[in-house]
Scaffold this motif. Structure first.
Motif, PDB file in Angstrom:
ATOM      1  N   GLU A   3     -95.743  32.142 -38.390  1.00 22.92           N
ATOM      2  CA  GLU A   3     -95.752  33.670 -38.677  1.00 22.92           C
ATOM      3  C   GLU A   3     -95.424  34.288 -37.036  1.00 22.92           C
ATOM      4  OE1 GLU A   3     -99.108  34.125 -41.990  1.00 22.92           O
ATOM      5  OE2 GLU A   3     -99.288  35.070 -40.134  1.00 22.92           O
ATOM      6  N   SER A   4     -95.461  33.554 -36.233  1.00 26.45           N
ATOM      7  CA  SER A   4     -94.875  34.087 -34.755  1.00 26.45           C
ATOM      8  C   SER A   4     -93.542  34.627 -34.703  1.00 26.45           C
ATOM      9  CB  SER A   4     -95.224  33.132 -33.729  1.00 26.45           C
ATOM     10  OG  SER A   4     -96.393  32.506 -33.805  1.00 26.45           O
ATOM     11  N   THR A   5     -93.278  35.362 -33.721  1.00 23.15           N
ATOM     12  CA  THR A   5     -91.904  35.959 -33.595  1.00 23.15           C
ATOM     13  C   THR A   5     -91.357  36.215 -32.313  1.00 23.15           C
ATOM     14  OG1 THR A   5     -90.878  38.300 -33.895  1.00 23.15           O
ATOM     15  CG2 THR A   5     -93.269  38.276 -33.317  1.00 23.15           C
ATOM     16  N   LEU A   6     -90.110  36.337 -32.307  1.00 22.36           N
ATOM     17  CA  LEU A   6     -89.277  36.386 -31.077  1.00 22.36           C
ATOM     18  C   LEU A   6     -89.118  37.518 -30.601  1.00 22.36           C
ATOM     19  CD1 LEU A   6     -86.986  33.175 -31.083  1.00 22.36           C
ATOM     20  CD2 LEU A   6     -89.074  33.334 -29.729  1.00 22.36           C
ATOM     21  N   ALA A   7     -89.909  38.545 -31.210  1.00 23.34           N
ATOM     22  CA  ALA A   7     -89.714  40.089 -30.810  1.00 23.34           C
ATOM     23  C   ALA A   7     -89.637  40.401 -29.345  1.00 23.34           C
ATOM     24  CB  ALA A   7     -90.298  40.912 -31.650  1.00 23.34           C
ATOM     25  N   GLY A   8     -88.962  41.231 -28.722  1.00 23.57           N
ATOM     26  CA  GLY A   8     -89.243  41.531 -27.264  1.00 23.57           C
ATOM     27  C   GLY A   8     -88.764  40.462 -26.304  1.00 23.57           C
ATOM     28  N   THR A   9     -88.615  39.164 -26.877  1.00 19.43           N
ATOM     29  CA  THR A   9     -88.287  38.110 -25.799  1.00 19.43           C
ATOM     30  C   THR A   9     -86.806  38.154 -25.586  1.00 19.43           C
ATOM     31  OG1 THR A   9     -87.874  36.585 -27.437  1.00 19.43           O
ATOM     32  CG2 THR A   9     -90.245  36.665 -26.779  1.00 19.43           C
ATOM     33  N   THR A  10     -86.508  37.600 -24.213  1.00 17.89           N
ATOM     34  CA  THR A  10     -85.133  37.565 -23.859  1.00 17.89           C
ATOM     35  C   THR A  10     -84.718  36.055 -23.879  1.00 17.89           C
ATOM     36  OG1 THR A  10     -85.188  39.585 -22.702  1.00 17.89           O
ATOM     37  CG2 THR A  10     -83.359  37.910 -22.100  1.00 17.89           C
ATOM     38  N   LEU A  11     -83.573  35.659 -24.551  1.00 23.14           N
ATOM     39  CA  LEU A  11     -83.036  34.275 -24.560  1.00 23.14           C
ATOM     40  C   LEU A  11     -81.722  34.313 -23.898  1.00 23.14           C
ATOM     41  CD1 LEU A  11     -84.409  34.830 -27.345  1.00 23.14           C
ATOM     42  CD2 LEU A  11     -83.266  32.571 -28.000  1.00 23.14           C
ATOM     43  N   LEU A  12     -81.400  33.450 -22.945  1.00 23.84           N
ATOM     44  CA  LEU A  12     -80.405  33.136 -22.352  1.00 23.84           C
ATOM     45  C   LEU A  12     -79.615  31.798 -22.819  1.00 23.84           C
ATOM     46  CD1 LEU A  12     -77.734  33.457 -20.198  1.00 23.84           C
ATOM     47  CD2 LEU A  12     -79.369  32.541 -18.599  1.00 23.84           C
ATOM     48  N   MET A  13     -78.318  32.028 -23.607  1.00 24.68           N
ATOM     49  CA  MET A  13     -77.747  30.736 -24.282  1.00 24.68           C
ATOM     50  C   MET A  13     -76.382  30.379 -23.599  1.00 24.68           C
ATOM     51  SD  MET A  13     -77.026  30.351 -28.321  1.00 24.68           S
ATOM     52  CE  MET A  13     -78.498  30.503 -28.654  1.00 24.68           C
ATOM     53  N   SER A  14     -76.172  29.235 -23.544  1.00 26.13           N
ATOM     54  CA  SER A  14     -74.842  28.674 -23.351  1.00 26.13           C
ATOM     55  C   SER A  14     -74.131  28.466 -24.406  1.00 26.13           C
ATOM     56  CB  SER A  14     -74.991  27.494 -22.346  1.00 26.13           C
ATOM     57  OG  SER A  14     -75.774  26.459 -23.011  1.00 26.13           O
ATOM     58  N   GLY A  15     -72.798  28.735 -24.561  1.00 24.17           N
ATOM     59  CA  GLY A  15     -72.093  28.810 -25.813  1.00 24.17           C
ATOM     60  C   GLY A  15     -72.801  29.848 -26.966  1.00 24.17           C
ATOM     61  N   GLY A  16     -72.453  29.398 -28.109  1.00 19.92           N
ATOM     62  CA  GLY A  16     -73.241  30.539 -29.049  1.00 19.92           C
ATOM     63  C   GLY A  16     -72.248  31.587 -29.661  1.00 19.92           C
ATOM     64  N   SER A  17     -70.957  31.294 -29.490  1.00 15.66           N
ATOM     65  CA  SER A  17     -70.057  32.188 -30.193  1.00 15.66           C
ATOM     66  C   SER A  17     -69.740  31.794 -31.729  1.00 15.66           C
ATOM     67  CB  SER A  17     -68.627  32.152 -29.542  1.00 15.66           C
ATOM     68  OG  SER A  17     -68.521  32.300 -28.115  1.00 15.66           O
ATOM     69  N   ARG A  18     -70.359  30.560 -32.066  1.00 12.92           N
ATOM     70  CA  ARG A  18     -69.994  29.974 -33.211  1.00 12.92           C
ATOM     71  C   ARG A  18     -70.908  29.061 -33.666  1.00 12.92           C
ATOM     72  NH1 ARG A  18     -66.188  28.150 -30.105  1.00 12.92           N
ATOM     73  NH2 ARG A  18     -64.944  30.172 -30.597  1.00 12.92           N
ATOM     74  N   GLY A  19     -71.242  28.391 -34.804  1.00  9.12           N
ATOM     75  CA  GLY A  19     -71.731  27.331 -35.435  1.00  9.12           C
ATOM     76  C   GLY A  19     -73.469  27.295 -35.016  1.00  9.12           C
ATOM     77  N   ILE A  20     -73.950  26.204 -34.604  1.00 12.46           N
ATOM     78  CA  ILE A  20     -75.536  26.167 -34.336  1.00 12.46           C
ATOM     79  C   ILE A  20     -75.943  27.132 -33.404  1.00 12.46           C
ATOM     80  CG2 ILE A  20     -77.280  24.800 -33.573  1.00 12.46           C
ATOM     81  CD1 ILE A  20     -75.396  22.191 -34.536  1.00 12.46           C
ATOM     82  N   GLY A  21     -75.115  27.513 -32.229  1.00  9.86           N
ATOM     83  CA  GLY A  21     -75.757  28.439 -31.075  1.00  9.86           C
ATOM     84  C   GLY A  21     -75.822  29.880 -31.701  1.00  9.86           C
ATOM     85  N   LEU A  22     -74.826  30.178 -32.704  1.00 11.22           N
ATOM     86  CA  LEU A  22     -74.761  31.499 -33.145  1.00 11.22           C
ATOM     87  C   LEU A  22     -75.864  31.606 -34.246  1.00 11.22           C
ATOM     88  CD1 LEU A  22     -73.681  34.234 -33.489  1.00 11.22           C
ATOM     89  CD2 LEU A  22     -72.025  33.472 -34.934  1.00 11.22           C
ATOM     90  N   ALA A  23     -76.311  30.648 -35.072  1.00 10.15           N
ATOM     91  CA  ALA A  23     -77.135  30.608 -35.863  1.00 10.15           C
ATOM     92  C   ALA A  23     -78.695  30.753 -35.384  1.00 10.15           C
ATOM     93  CB  ALA A  23     -77.066  29.267 -36.782  1.00 10.15           C
TER      94      ALA A  23
END
Length: 276
Positions: A3-23
């Motif tokens: 039930e926890s949430t990532l609301a308000g947190t900041t993620l920095l991701m490498s890649g992510g234009s598509r596929g698993i990263g985008l999901a």
């Protein structure tokens, strides 16, 4: 699920234009997270769907706040710019997701130096350097987390001997993350790796690992996204320095029916991942 949430947190991701990263980014966005994406694809690719800008639009539409950053995780200046721009836009960094990865399953004699360097530059070095660059910001947040999309390290000869160039590049991602988990354990860092038991429906699987049939017998990227969400929102300090599998994480979170992640595919017909 948790039930926890990532609301308000900041993620920095490498890649992510598509596929698993985008999901993974979209799952975080549904919580209302801030997601910065460092990816090379700023303009449409002739063979691959999505750019960093289309990904950002999807993240915003899902309820998150997006920061698209065109850059190369092999470039130290791009890495530092990504960290600086993320902090400037959102005030800090809570989570680093090392998603960017290159794959080439050639054997040693067929793997040319440029391809080898590409894999190790993106996979092993990129993971280490992005985590390194973000660590000062991570150490200032209440609950700093690093999640790397890489397999459990195994010395089984069937993996090491199958495609040593790719295997060592992926294991390098895992070893860097385990190293950071141990080095910064007393400073609150949670650093883990995550990998699936089956292949995932991505362009890499379709184009490089078996075509349409293997793609059909794979699970959807949402299984990775839901497992990553469970890891990133789980009880603080419960996991650190672990090499996790998506299916085990979901089972631990109470998810026992995985059929929705592979619609129309018999569980016995799923294609196993190369490292599990």
């Amino acid at each position: 699920m948790t039930e926890s949430t990532l609301a308000g947190t900041t993620l920095l991701m490498s890649g992510g234009s598509r596929g698993i990263g985008l999901a993974i980014a979209l799952r975080a966005a549904r919580d209302g997270a801030n997601v910065a994406i460092l990816a090379k694809t700023g303009e449409p690719h002739p063979k691959l769907e999505g750019t960093v800008h289309t990904a950002a639009a999807e993240i915003e539409a899902a309820g998150g706040h997006a920061l698209p950053i065109v850059g190369d995780v092999r470039d130290d200046d791009d890495i530092m710019r990504a960290v600086s721009e993320t902090i400037g836009a959102f005030g800090g960094i809570d989570i680093v997701v090392n998603n960017a990865s290159a794959i080439n399953l050639s054997g040693t004699l067929d793997l040319d130096p440029k391809r080898y360097d590409l894999m190790h530059g993106i996979n092993a070095r990129g993971t280490f350097m992005l985590s390194r660059a973000a660590l000062p910001a991570l150490l200032e947040t209440e609950r700093p987390r690093i999640l790397t999309l890489s397999p459990p390290v195994s010395l089984d000869p069937k993996w090491l001997g199958a495609f040593p160039g790719y295997t060592t590049a992926k294991f390098g991602m895992s070893l860097a993350t385990l190293g950071h988990a141990a080095e910064f354990v007393d400073r609150g860092i949670e650093a883990n790796t995550l990998w699936p038991r089956t292949t995932i429906r991505t362009a890499a699987v379709q184009n490089l690992l078996g075509g349409d049939e293997v793609y059909r017998r794979s699970r959807t990227p949402e299984i990775y996204a839901d497992a990553a969400h469970a890891v990133l929102t789980g009880n603080p300090r419960r996991r650190n320095g672990e090499m996790l599998l998506c299916e085990d994480v979901l089972a631990d979170a109470g998810v026992t029916d995985l059929a929705p992640y592979s619609p129309g595919v018999d569980p016995d017909d799923l294609n196993p991942d190369v490292f599990v």
